[in-house]
Motif scaffolding. Structure first.
Motif, mmCIF file in Angstrom:
data_model
loop_
_atom_site.group_PDB
_atom_site.id
_atom_site.type_symbol
_atom_site.label_atom_id
_atom_site.label_comp_id
_atom_site.label_asym_id
_atom_site.label_seq_id
_atom_site.Cartn_x
_atom_site.Cartn_y
_atom_site.Cartn_z
ATOM 1 N N SER A 29 31.471 50.362 33.424
ATOM 2 C CA SER A 29 32.173 49.795 34.506
ATOM 3 C C SER A 29 31.484 48.361 34.893
ATOM 4 C CB SER A 29 31.982 50.680 35.909
ATOM 5 O OG SER A 29 32.808 51.798 35.606
ATOM 6 N N CYS A 30 32.461 47.217 35.685
ATOM 7 C CA CYS A 30 31.859 46.278 36.049
ATOM 8 C C CYS A 30 32.510 45.786 37.153
ATOM 9 C CB CYS A 30 32.251 45.163 34.984
ATOM 10 S SG CYS A 30 31.908 43.384 35.460
ATOM 11 N N ALA A 31 31.596 46.065 38.323
ATOM 12 C CA ALA A 31 31.963 45.666 39.809
ATOM 13 C C ALA A 31 31.686 44.461 40.123
ATOM 14 C CB ALA A 31 31.279 46.837 40.658
ATOM 15 N N ALA A 32 32.825 43.897 40.580
ATOM 16 C CA ALA A 32 32.847 42.294 41.279
ATOM 17 C C ALA A 32 32.724 42.336 42.566
ATOM 18 C CB ALA A 32 33.958 41.579 40.797
ATOM 19 N N SER A 33 31.827 41.383 43.192
ATOM 20 C CA SER A 33 31.793 41.267 44.733
ATOM 21 C C SER A 33 31.520 39.869 44.906
ATOM 22 C CB SER A 33 30.507 41.864 44.888
ATOM 23 O OG SER A 33 29.507 41.294 44.553
ATOM 24 N N GLY A 34 31.888 39.434 46.084
ATOM 25 C CA GLY A 34 31.622 37.975 46.475
ATOM 26 C C GLY A 34 32.914 37.135 46.601
ATOM 27 N N ARG A 35 33.628 37.581 45.551
ATOM 28 C CA ARG A 35 35.070 36.847 45.559
ATOM 29 C C ARG A 35 35.964 37.700 44.766
ATOM 30 N NH1 ARG A 35 36.287 31.871 42.605
ATOM 31 N NH2 ARG A 35 38.230 32.654 42.741
ATOM 32 N N THR A 36 37.443 37.580 44.659
ATOM 33 C CA THR A 36 38.356 38.454 44.065
ATOM 34 C C THR A 36 38.301 37.732 42.674
ATOM 35 O OG1 THR A 36 40.615 39.176 44.040
ATOM 36 C CG2 THR A 36 40.375 36.930 44.996
ATOM 37 N N PHE A 37 38.461 38.601 41.770
ATOM 38 C CA PHE A 37 38.749 38.065 40.274
ATOM 39 C C PHE A 37 40.073 38.531 39.791
ATOM 40 C CE2 PHE A 37 34.627 36.536 39.249
ATOM 41 C CZ PHE A 37 33.710 37.073 40.045
ATOM 42 N N SER A 38 41.029 38.543 40.659
ATOM 43 C CA SER A 38 42.378 39.162 40.415
ATOM 44 C C SER A 38 42.974 37.944 39.373
ATOM 45 C CB SER A 38 43.035 39.561 41.486
ATOM 46 O OG SER A 38 43.234 38.381 42.362
ATOM 47 N N THR A 39 42.779 36.617 39.450
ATOM 48 C CA THR A 39 43.174 35.721 38.872
ATOM 49 C C THR A 39 42.655 35.370 37.366
ATOM 50 O OG1 THR A 39 42.482 33.870 40.068
ATOM 51 C CG2 THR A 39 44.656 34.541 40.950
#
Length: 124
Positions: free
Chosen positions: A21-31
């Motif tokens: 798993s790779c959890a992102a935080s601090g900004r959205t990476f949807s693009t």
């Protein structure tokens, strides 16, 4: 501050499975396109799978095709790598990374955010 945190590595016997798993935080990476890289012992870090911004397209290197599946959940700002049929040669440190632009391809340039890596060891 944007951050990627990879998890899910471990020690498994050959033929086993793991889900990274790779959890992102601090900004959205949807693009962003997201990729998983692998650094085997004594070797360079290589891109092994990538997925486009929507999750509708994914690419893999030949050695993991049919065994690994990359996916993402933009609502959770996360990306995953399901690894089945693991082989000793899959041993290495796995990194997730994000690239602006959104397309899925096996180009290794342009990744601007990196996770810290999670270690996968496959015993024979």
């Amino acid at each position: 501050q944007a951050q990627l945190v990879a998890s899910g590595g471990g020690l498994v016997p050959a033929g086993g499975s793991l889900r990274l798993s790779c959890a992102a935080s601090g900004r959205t990476f949807s693009t962003y396109a997201m990729g998983w890289f692998r650094q085997a012992p004594g070797r360079d870090r290589d891109l092994i799978a990538a997925i486009n911004w929507s999750g509708g397209a994914a690419v893999y290197i030949d050695s993991v095709k049919g065994r690994f599946t990359i996916s993402r959940d933009n609502a959770k700002n996360a990306v995953y790598l399901q690894m089945n049929g693991l082989k000793p040669e899959d041993t290495g440190i796995y990194y997730c990374a994000a690239r602006p632009g959104g397309d899925a391809d096996l180009g290794e340039n342009g990744y601007t955010y990196w996770g810290q890596g999670t270690r996968v060891t496959v015993s024979s």
